[in-house]
Design a protein around this motif. Structure first.
Motif, short mmCIF file in Angstrom:
data_model
loop_
_atom_site.label_atom_id
_atom_site.label_comp_id
_atom_site.label_asym_id
_atom_site.label_seq_id
_atom_site.Cartn_x
_atom_site.Cartn_y
_atom_site.Cartn_z
N ALA A 122 0.83 -1.20 0.00
CA ALA A 122 0.00 0.00 0.00
C ALA A 122 0.87 1.25 0.00
O ALA A 122 0.40 2.35 -0.28
N THR A 123 2.14 1.05 0.34
CA THR A 123 3.11 2.16 0.29
C THR A 123 4.43 1.63 -0.23
O THR A 123 4.74 0.45 -0.10
N THR A 124 5.21 2.52 -0.82
CA THR A 124 6.57 2.19 -1.23
C THR A 124 7.35 3.50 -1.30
O THR A 124 6.76 4.58 -1.18
N THR A 125 8.62 3.42 -1.46
CA THR A 125 9.44 4.64 -1.51
C THR A 125 10.36 4.62 -2.73
O THR A 125 10.65 3.56 -3.28
N PHE A 126 10.79 5.82 -3.13
CA PHE A 126 11.80 5.92 -4.18
C PHE A 126 12.72 7.10 -3.85
O PHE A 126 12.37 7.99 -3.07
#
Length: 381
Positions: A122-126
């Motif tokens: 539901a979330t991720t980062t870059f």
């Protein structure tokens, strides 16, 4: 009767029981999770998210879109869920290289459950990277090739902004006069605003420097020719010059003679079928300074101001019969030049009327028919 003693569980034993229960719950959860993921297809939202960075370092911003072009027909249920996905970010703009940005997804969870679609993230980062450095457009550069073209004489000057820049982005900008007026005059300060889409500038990787008051510049209206609007500017010496020049503007007396003799009840004569009227013995009677009122500026044309000089003359014909007459000479367009000198516009001198009747002359010099348009001041008597 003997009382039965209750057996109490030691604290150590109680702690062991709680730990054992927690471990059992965890093992059951892990087992269920292993079963869930082992026997179900789990989809990643990050895998179908296309991230792009726009702008330049410190002014970058992120765009994202769902790309389901690689999904197969068997993944139709996932496509339906993707139609409900909304993407947010922990920070969307003013991004710099090296920053961590969290992608926040939301979707119709009820639909996903109904279609048995499992989502793993539901979330991720870059990490923000590869944003280029900006090309700076300085404030001086922004207005260096912008000029205002003036036409006319104060207080009836028109102004137009011209963008002469050869810079590829400045060329696309609009430069406009703030609160434009029909006419400008000496002393006005014209403010020009540079209009452009700041987001677009970022897209093209331009950093535009603002001035102290934003993207604008003041253009004071000075060093220009100005119509004289104050009668006190006309000195006695100037008036003497005008009076002398006015005597050279008398037209052929024959143009007015018959009418003036008729007004004075004099009998004209003809010699060789022509009248023989002449102006004799001119002297100055009075002079009036006239200035167009503000409401008449737009229609006054070249007659923003004028000086009308009234002369007394003797109108005489060949047999000596004569009468008194008055005539009017007008000079218009008197101006103060940019260098401060006064141009009396002597070449504009024109005789505009003559009559035996003093009232008729007074009506002309006092602007009887145009009193709403002109302010008249007597400057000589």
């Amino acid at each position: 009767m003997k009382k039965r003693r209750k057996r109490r569980i030691s604290r150590k034993t109680e702690l062991r029981i709680k730990i054992a229960s927690f471990i059992i719950v965890c093992l059951v959860g892990i087992g269920v999770g292993i079963w869930y993921f082992a026997y179900s297809t789990v989809y990643s939202l990050a895998a179908v998210t296309k991230i792009s960075l726009v702008g330049y370092d410190s002014k970058g911003y992120v765009k994202a879109e769902i790309d389901d072009s690689t999904l197969t027909q068997e993944e139709q249920a996932f496509k339906e869920v993707l139609d409900t996905v909304e993407i947010g970010f922990s920070k969307e703009d003013n991004l710099s290289n090296g920053e961590q940005v969290e992608i926040l997804y939301s979707y119709d969870e009820a639909l996903a459950e109904e279609l048995d679609v499992k989502i793993s993230d539901a979330t991720t980062t870059f990490t923000v990277e590869n944003l280029p450095q900006a090309e700076m457009i300085t404030y001086e550069q922004l207005f260096s090739d912008v000029e205002i073209v003036f036409e006319g004489t104060s207080p009836v000057i028109t102004a137009e902004v011209v963008n002469n820049s050869t810079h590829p982005y400045i060329q696309t900008m609009d430069f406009v006069i703030r609160s434009p007026k029909e006419y400008y005059q000496k002393g006005d300060v014209i403010i020009v605003d540079a209009l452009f889409d700041e987001h677009e500038a970022i897209d093209y990787r331009y950093a535009v420097e603002a001035g102290a008051d934003g993207y604008c510049k003041e253009y004071p209206l000075e060093n220009i020719d100005t119509y004289v609007m104050d009668p006190e500017v006309i000195t006695e010496e100037m008036l003497d010059t005008l009076v002398k020049a006015g005597t050279e503007c008398f037209t052929d007396a024959n143009e007015y003679g018959l009418r003036i003799f008729s007004e004075a009840n004099r009998m004209p004569i003809w010699i060789n079928k022509k009248t023989t009227f002449e102006w004799k013995n001119p002297y100055v009677i009075s002079a009036y300074f006239n200035v167009a009122k503000e409401n008449a500026m737009a229609t006054a044309g070249e007659y923003i101001n004028d000086i009308k000089i009234v002369y007394g003359v003797t109108l005489i014909q060949a047999d000596g019969v004569n009468c008194d007459a008055e005539l009017v000479v007008r000079f218009n367009g008197i101006m103060e030049k940019a260098d401060g000198s006064i141009d009396l516009a002597l070449d504009s001198g024109t005789m505009i009327s003559a009559s035996h009747k003093d009232k008729f002359i007074k009506d002309i010099v006092r602007n009887k028919n145009t009193a709403d348009d002109y302010e008249s001041t007597k400057i000589l008597e």
